[in-house]
Design an enzyme around this catalytic site. Sequence first.
Site, mmCIF file in Angstrom:
data_model
loop_
_atom_site.group_PDB
_atom_site.id
_atom_site.type_symbol
_atom_site.label_atom_id
_atom_site.label_comp_id
_atom_site.label_asym_id
_atom_site.label_seq_id
_atom_site.Cartn_x
_atom_site.Cartn_y
_atom_site.Cartn_z
ATOM 1 N N HIS A 315 -3.643 -4.213 3.878
ATOM 2 C CA HIS A 315 -2.580 -5.078 4.402
ATOM 3 C C HIS A 315 -2.267 -6.148 3.368
ATOM 4 O O HIS A 315 -3.171 -6.638 2.696
ATOM 5 C CB HIS A 315 -3.030 -5.738 5.710
ATOM 6 C CG HIS A 315 -1.892 -6.273 6.509
ATOM 7 N ND1 HIS A 315 -1.347 -7.515 6.286
ATOM 8 C CD2 HIS A 315 -1.188 -5.714 7.521
ATOM 9 C CE1 HIS A 315 -0.353 -7.692 7.149
ATOM 10 N NE2 HIS A 315 -0.228 -6.624 7.905
ATOM 11 N N ASP A 374 -2.119 -0.158 12.746
ATOM 12 C CA ASP A 374 -1.679 1.223 12.924
ATOM 13 C C ASP A 374 -2.820 2.234 12.953
ATOM 14 O O ASP A 374 -2.601 3.397 13.273
ATOM 15 C CB ASP A 374 -0.713 1.608 11.787
ATOM 16 C CG ASP A 374 0.597 0.855 11.887
ATOM 17 O OD1 ASP A 374 1.134 0.783 12.996
ATOM 18 O OD2 ASP A 374 1.072 0.330 10.864
HETATM 19 C C1 SDX Z 1 2.224 -2.817 8.960
HETATM 20 O O1 SDX Z 1 3.287 -7.040 6.729
HETATM 21 C C2 SDX Z 1 2.984 -6.896 7.962
HETATM 22 O O2 SDX Z 1 2.653 -7.833 8.636
HETATM 23 C C3 SDX Z 1 3.106 -5.472 8.486
HETATM 24 C C4 SDX Z 1 2.493 -5.166 9.875
HETATM 25 C C5 SDX Z 1 3.306 -5.813 10.979
HETATM 26 O O3 SDX Z 1 2.750 -5.992 12.080
HETATM 27 O O4 SDX Z 1 4.503 -6.065 10.788
HETATM 28 O O5 SDX Z 1 1.153 -5.588 9.949
HETATM 29 C C6 SDX Z 1 2.559 -3.637 10.158
HETATM 30 O O6 SDX Z 1 3.127 -2.496 8.233
HETATM 31 C C7 SDX Z 1 0.774 -2.450 8.679
HETATM 32 C C8 SDX Z 1 0.582 -1.709 7.346
HETATM 33 C C9 SDX Z 1 0.782 -0.221 7.582
HETATM 34 N N1 SDX Z 1 0.740 0.556 6.324
HETATM 35 C C10 SDX Z 1 -0.268 1.357 5.993
HETATM 36 O O7 SDX Z 1 -1.284 1.454 6.684
HETATM 37 C C11 SDX Z 1 -0.031 2.165 4.739
HETATM 38 C C12 SDX Z 1 -1.270 2.163 3.850
HETATM 39 N N2 SDX Z 1 -1.449 0.862 3.284
HETATM 40 C C13 SDX Z 1 -0.783 0.486 2.148
HETATM 41 O O8 SDX Z 1 0.018 1.311 1.423
HETATM 42 C C14 SDX Z 1 -0.869 -0.958 1.691
HETATM 43 O O9 SDX Z 1 -2.160 -1.424 1.913
HETATM 44 C C15 SDX Z 1 0.174 -1.923 2.288
HETATM 45 C C16 SDX Z 1 1.585 -1.393 2.128
HETATM 46 C C17 SDX Z 1 -0.085 -2.119 3.789
HETATM 47 C C18 SDX Z 1 0.050 -3.284 1.580
HETATM 48 O O10 SDX Z 1 0.547 -3.176 0.308
HETATM 49 P P1 SDX Z 1 0.388 -4.313 -0.818
HETATM 50 O O11 SDX Z 1 0.073 -5.614 -0.241
HETATM 51 O O12 SDX Z 1 1.583 -4.220 -1.700
HETATM 52 O O13 SDX Z 1 -0.892 -3.861 -1.616
HETATM 53 P P2 SDX Z 1 -0.961 -2.751 -2.718
HETATM 54 O O14 SDX Z 1 -0.323 -1.507 -2.205
HETATM 55 O O15 SDX Z 1 -0.453 -3.303 -4.003
HETATM 56 O O16 SDX Z 1 -2.513 -2.520 -2.766
HETATM 57 C C19 SDX Z 1 -3.409 -3.339 -3.538
HETATM 58 C C20 SDX Z 1 -4.447 -2.414 -4.133
HETATM 59 C C21 SDX Z 1 -3.798 -1.287 -4.952
HETATM 60 O O17 SDX Z 1 -4.753 -0.912 -5.945
HETATM 61 P P3 SDX Z 1 -4.599 -1.507 -7.430
HETATM 62 O O18 SDX Z 1 -3.237 -1.137 -7.936
HETATM 63 O O19 SDX Z 1 -4.792 -2.997 -7.327
HETATM 64 O O20 SDX Z 1 -5.699 -0.833 -8.193
HETATM 65 O O21 SDX Z 1 -5.165 -1.743 -3.067
HETATM 66 C C22 SDX Z 1 -4.916 -0.320 -3.126
HETATM 67 C C23 SDX Z 1 -3.666 -0.158 -3.988
HETATM 68 O O22 SDX Z 1 -3.628 1.101 -4.609
HETATM 69 N N3 SDX Z 1 -4.638 0.110 -1.760
HETATM 70 C C24 SDX Z 1 -5.066 1.255 -1.213
HETATM 71 C C25 SDX Z 1 -4.605 1.239 0.106
HETATM 72 N N4 SDX Z 1 -3.900 0.102 0.334
HETATM 73 C C26 SDX Z 1 -3.940 -0.579 -0.812
HETATM 74 N N5 SDX Z 1 -5.787 2.253 -1.722
HETATM 75 C C27 SDX Z 1 -6.040 3.288 -0.892
HETATM 76 N N6 SDX Z 1 -5.637 3.361 0.415
HETATM 77 C C28 SDX Z 1 -4.906 2.333 0.916
HETATM 78 N N7 SDX Z 1 -4.472 2.364 2.169
#
Ligand code: SDX
Length: 439
Positions: A315, A374
């Site tokens: 998140h 989720d």
């Molecule tokens: C919701 O914002 C809100 O408040 C949203 C929400 C709401 O109520 O409105 O809470 C609802 O949208 C929940 C999130 C649902 N999405 C997912 O579950 C999808 C999987 N998660 C992600 O793709 C990700 O974690 C996000 C989109 C939720 C957050 O993205 P960020 O903040 O841009 O973080 P990032 O993708 O840049 O991740 C940081 C690091 C990365 O690695 P590095 O590049 O630093 O090496 O963490 C890794 C990412 O690759 N990473 C993951 C991961 N999530 C982040 N690695 C593996 N699996 C994951 N799920």
Amino acid sequence: MTNANSEKSQNSVTLTDNQSGQQWELPVIDGTVGPRVIDIRKLYGETGMFTYDPGFTSTASCDSEITYIDGDKGILMHRGYRIEDLAEHCDFMDVCHLLLNGDLPDSKQKTKFEHDITYHTMLHEQMIYFFRGFRRDSHPMAVMVGVVGALSAFYHDSTDITDPHQRMVASHRMIAKMPTIAAMAYKYSVGQPFVYPRNDLSYAENFLNMTFSVPAEEYKISPTLARAMDRIFILHADHEQNASTSTVRLAGSSGANPFACIASGIASLWGPAHGGANEAVLRMLQEIGSKDRIPEFIERAKDKNDPFRLMGFGHRVYKNYDPRAKVMQKSCHEVLDELGIRKQEPLLDLAMELERIALEDDFFVEKKLFPNVDFYSGIILKAMGFPTSMFTALFAVARTVGWIAQWNEMVEDPNHRISRPRQLYQGNTGRELPESFKS
Ligand code: SDX
């Protein structure tokens, strides 16, 4: 412009241009809680520079009194109340009143609010034709984007957004009609007749009835399912400046009508990185299939060259357990147990094992990746009988109150202006048109 030698205010930071040595003092604003905020509104005027923050990782786009998240501690509060308390002791109508009006309702206010909402649950009969225009197998989110946008065709002329009364009526309309629209989208996709809303039922009961009842037989609304539905609505109601809410605010900043703004929020919610993740989690769990395959998927999630991510994990704000996921996991156990389908539903055990393994893995620990809202919601919704394609539509039903509360807050803010981000231009300049174009 404040020069470098002036007395420095405690509530300011100093910006130094290392090229010219010039310094500027920038005011810092304190919220009631949360990180301090550097006020850069005059930055461009004074320095000629922009800030660069794609994805808004360090930018507060507005001030708000509605929702507060402490991502490090895993705390979520609406109007100062903890989400766990609201989920335990309130119903969705209480939370809608709280988000929209600032306070929980007393019994008289509650009766009036419920009346105000139920008064608007029906859709204009002409709107049925909009549904008929969609392919039979359309995704419910596609239908919702279209139909909610079409609501503005019915109410555009009667929605003067400068009039607080008309804004409130539009807000009630939206909260009231969203379950009707979502249930109709579902009915349309399975080829069953639309079921009209019933105002003698609670918000959650009415939604279940519109979704699952058919004219041919009696449908008994399970109190367990109604309570679970209500709690799911509460847990999704608002989440400060997430992507879809920011989209609603951005669309609304130009003065667009609220129905069109909410349609834009639904579109933003649909993506798998946001509200579409609940659908993606279920597909992922089904693909994993059994506990012995979990390590393989964990490795894939860690591999930078593999686009696979653990859906329902991570998140932008929470660097700790999402408090909603905890409540959701508890609800999941209750629903499966009360329905007596625990044994037929291996996905919950699979999800819990996946969570256990991920939370012990260095990669997830270091990056502070925890289950989000989720992760468990899809398992409950599946147990309740919803098809996967409806999961994000349910999120949209619940989030409507958050979107509309934030939209109202923005419109009421005397300082609000059209949202217009700037950019760091990296393209060509000064090109001459080729001769062939000049004739
Ligand atoms: C919701 O914002 C809100 O408040 C949203 C929400 C709401 O109520 O409105 O809470 C609802 O949208 C929940 C999130 C649902 N999405 C997912 O579950 C999808 C999987 N998660 C992600 O793709 C990700 O974690 C996000 C989109 C939720 C957050 O993205 P960020 O903040 O841009 O973080 P990032 O993708 O840049 O991740 C940081 C690091 C990365 O690695 P590095 O590049 O630093 O090496 O963490 C890794 C990412 O690759 N990473 C993951 C991961 N999530 C982040 N690695 C593996 N699996 C994951 N799920």
